[in-house]
Design a protein around this motif. Structure first.
Motif, PDB file in Angstrom:
ATOM      1  N   LEU A 103      -1.000 -14.414  -3.885  1.00 21.47           N
ATOM      2  CA  LEU A 103      -0.253 -14.194  -5.115  1.00 21.47           C
ATOM      3  C   LEU A 103      -0.455 -15.380  -6.048  1.00 21.47           C
ATOM      4  N   VAL A 104      -0.361 -15.151  -7.359  1.00 23.24           N
ATOM      5  CA  VAL A 104      -0.490 -16.230  -8.334  1.00 23.24           C
ATOM      6  C   VAL A 104       0.858 -16.944  -8.416  1.00 23.24           C
ATOM      7  N   PRO A 105       0.925 -18.220  -8.051  1.00 18.44           N
ATOM      8  CA  PRO A 105       2.224 -18.897  -7.917  1.00 18.44           C
ATOM      9  C   PRO A 105       3.006 -19.049  -9.207  1.00 18.44           C
ATOM     10  N   THR A 106       2.328 -19.028 -10.356  1.00 18.61           N
ATOM     11  CA  THR A 106       3.021 -19.214 -11.633  1.00 18.61           C
ATOM     12  C   THR A 106       3.541 -17.911 -12.225  1.00 18.61           C
ATOM     13  N   LEU A 107       3.212 -16.786 -11.578  1.00 17.45           N
ATOM     14  CA  LEU A 107       3.657 -15.485 -12.079  1.00 17.45           C
ATOM     15  C   LEU A 107       4.817 -14.951 -11.252  1.00 17.45           C
ATOM     16  N   THR A 108       5.665 -14.139 -11.865  1.00 22.42           N
ATOM     17  CA  THR A 108       6.764 -13.508 -11.134  1.00 22.42           C
ATOM     18  C   THR A 108       6.209 -12.394 -10.246  1.00 22.42           C
ATOM     19  N   ALA A 109       7.062 -11.882  -9.373  1.00 22.71           N
ATOM     20  CA  ALA A 109       6.647 -10.764  -8.515  1.00 22.71           C
ATOM     21  C   ALA A 109       6.197  -9.585  -9.373  1.00 22.71           C
ATOM     22  N   GLY A 140      11.766  -2.449  -1.426  1.00 19.76           N
ATOM     23  CA  GLY A 140      12.957  -3.292  -1.495  1.00 19.76           C
ATOM     24  C   GLY A 140      12.782  -4.537  -2.335  1.00 19.76           C
ATOM     25  N   LEU A 141      12.058  -4.410  -3.437  1.00 17.36           N
ATOM     26  CA  LEU A 141      11.746  -5.579  -4.275  1.00 17.36           C
ATOM     27  C   LEU A 141      12.471  -5.559  -5.617  1.00 17.36           C
ATOM     28  N   HIS A 142      13.324  -4.562  -5.838  1.00 15.47           N
ATOM     29  CA  HIS A 142      13.916  -4.391  -7.161  1.00 15.47           C
ATOM     30  C   HIS A 142      14.717  -5.600  -7.629  1.00 15.47           C
ATOM     31  N   ASP A 143      15.322  -6.350  -6.682  1.00 20.06           N
ATOM     32  CA  ASP A 143      16.105  -7.521  -7.071  1.00 20.06           C
ATOM     33  C   ASP A 143      15.312  -8.822  -6.915  1.00 20.06           C
ATOM     34  N   LEU A 145      12.052  -9.040  -8.586  1.00 18.84           N
ATOM     35  CA  LEU A 145      10.951  -8.944  -9.538  1.00 18.84           C
ATOM     36  C   LEU A 145      10.811 -10.176 -10.427  1.00 18.84           C
ATOM     37  N   ASP A 146      11.924 -10.866 -10.707  1.00 17.76           N
ATOM     38  CA  ASP A 146      11.867 -12.039 -11.577  1.00 17.76           C
ATOM     39  C   ASP A 146      11.606 -13.330 -10.802  1.00 17.76           C
ATOM     40  N   HIS A 147      11.448 -13.218  -9.486  1.00 21.96           N
ATOM     41  CA  HIS A 147      11.210 -14.406  -8.654  1.00 21.96           C
ATOM     42  C   HIS A 147       9.715 -14.688  -8.552  1.00 21.96           C
ATOM     43  N   LYS A 148       9.382 -15.971  -8.510  1.00 20.80           N
ATOM     44  CA  LYS A 148       7.998 -16.381  -8.282  1.00 20.80           C
ATOM     45  C   LYS A 148       7.751 -16.473  -6.776  1.00 20.80           C
ATOM     46  N   PRO A 149       6.483 -16.443  -6.349  1.00 16.09           N
ATOM     47  CA  PRO A 149       6.190 -16.430  -4.912  1.00 16.09           C
ATOM     48  C   PRO A 149       6.894 -17.524  -4.113  1.00 16.09           C
ATOM     49  N   GLY A 150       7.001 -18.720  -4.673  1.00 14.95           N
ATOM     50  CA  GLY A 150       7.653 -19.820  -3.961  1.00 14.95           C
ATOM     51  C   GLY A 150       9.122 -19.597  -3.709  1.00 14.95           C
ATOM     52  N   GLU A 151       9.705 -18.622  -4.401  1.00 18.22           N
ATOM     53  CA  GLU A 151      11.125 -18.298  -4.239  1.00 18.22           C
ATOM     54  C   GLU A 151      11.335 -17.096  -3.316  1.00 18.22           C
ATOM     55  N   GLN A 158       4.494 -10.647   1.112  1.00 21.80           N
ATOM     56  CA  GLN A 158       3.528  -9.650   1.569  1.00 21.80           C
ATOM     57  C   GLN A 158       3.858  -8.270   1.003  1.00 21.80           C
ATOM     58  N   ARG A 159       5.141  -7.983   0.815  1.00 17.33           N
ATOM     59  CA  ARG A 159       5.509  -6.709   0.204  1.00 17.33           C
ATOM     60  C   ARG A 159       5.062  -6.655  -1.249  1.00 17.33           C
ATOM     61  N   VAL A 160       5.143  -7.778  -1.937  1.00 20.60           N
ATOM     62  CA  VAL A 160       4.622  -7.846  -3.312  1.00 20.60           C
ATOM     63  C   VAL A 160       3.118  -7.591  -3.299  1.00 20.60           C
ATOM     64  N   ALA A 161       2.426  -8.204  -2.337  1.00 24.57           N
ATOM     65  CA  ALA A 161       0.975  -8.022  -2.233  1.00 24.57           C
ATOM     66  C   ALA A 161       0.623  -6.557  -1.952  1.00 24.57           C
ATOM     67  N   ILE A 162       1.424  -5.896  -1.101  1.00 34.20           N
ATOM     68  CA  ILE A 162       1.184  -4.477  -0.802  1.00 34.20           C
ATOM     69  C   ILE A 162       1.440  -3.629  -2.039  1.00 34.20           C
TER      70      ILE A 162
END
Length: 252
Positions: A103-109, A140-143, A145-151, A158-162
């Motif tokens: 995942l790109v660390p500077t971008l949100t989910a 289960g990512l709806h809450d 989406l505004d988080h970055k990978p480090g969070e 991995q769910r974001v990646a899928i």
């Protein structure tokens, strides 16, 4: 009575060989490999280090050229395509899931999920947005989406990646040790998601793994050894897979 047409494989690999090095000291990464990968099928690809697993994934995705044989993705022959055409093929037909998430660390989910569309310059229509919203809900990512990978936890990343891999409805998803960095419980969740993806969404999935437990989730297990297909099996339990791998090592 009309006969039902046989669906075209998502990926066709025919008599593929890949040789590195010079003619005096050739390294045969793949030797006359033939394999079909189908939609609604989850295939595990296993074998010892150096057996050709990564090379097989690379020739399917067009990251590596075959020395001989044919690879076709979604009916399009990969061999002979120039670099630009291969990039377009990957963006439209192949989804990737990696052990390290990538995942790109500077971008949100949310931005990571939609990144392939941005890179390809593809606008998202109403149907695509609805599909992504569905994936976000199911995963289960709806809450988050505004988080970055480090969070995010490893499982959430991995769910974001899928979700990113599925967003463009690719012909094939190539998963490289997707549970390698996850704990046991999270690994099971991710593998169950991949199983659901194949069965309910009609996705073709090929997963490279060393883990017999991970492979037991697959509909089919393909074992490589010395660049060749050493065996193809239906659904197996972890003990059966372990016994096969041990038997191969003893025979070698």
């Amino acid at each position: 009575m009309k006969s039902t047409p046989i669906p075209q494989p998502a990926v066709t690999v025919r008599n593929v060989s890949r040789v590195y090095g010079d003619t005096a000291n050739p390294i045969h990464a793949l030797r006359d490999v033939s394999l079909d990968l189908h939609r609604r099928e989850f295939t595990a690809i296993m074998g010892p280090s150096g057996s050709g697993k990564s090379t097989l994934m690379n020739v399917i995705s067009g990251l590596d050229e075959v020395s001989s044989g044919l690879v076709a993705v979604g009916g399009t022959a990969v061999s002979g395509l120039n670099d630009t055409a291969r990039t377009v093929l990957r963006r439209h037909h192949i989804g990737f899931v990696f052990q390290s998430f990538n995942l790109v660390p500077t971008l949100t989910a949310d931005e990571n999920i939609k990144l392939p569309f941005v890179l390809a310059g593809r606008p998202m229509d109403t149907e695509t947005r609805a599909w992504i919203a569905h994936l976000v809900r199911v995963l289960g990512l709806h809450d988050r989406l505004d988080h970055k990978p480090g969070e995010l936890s490893g499982g959430q990343q991995q769910r974001v990646a899928i979700a990113r891999a599925l967003a463009g409805r690719p012909t094939i998803i190539l998963a490289d040790e997707p549970t390698g960095a996850l704990d046991t419980r999270t690994s099971r969740e991710v593998l169950s998601l991949l199983t659901t993806t194949a069965r309910e969404y009609g996705q073709a999935i090929a997963m490279v793994t060393h883990d017999p437990v991970a492979a037991s989730y697959a509909d089919r297990t393909v074992i490589l050894a010395d660049g060749r297909i050493a065996g193809e099996y239906g659904r197996l339990d972890p003990h059966q897979i372990s016994d096969l791998l041990i038997g191969m090592e003893v025979a070698a």
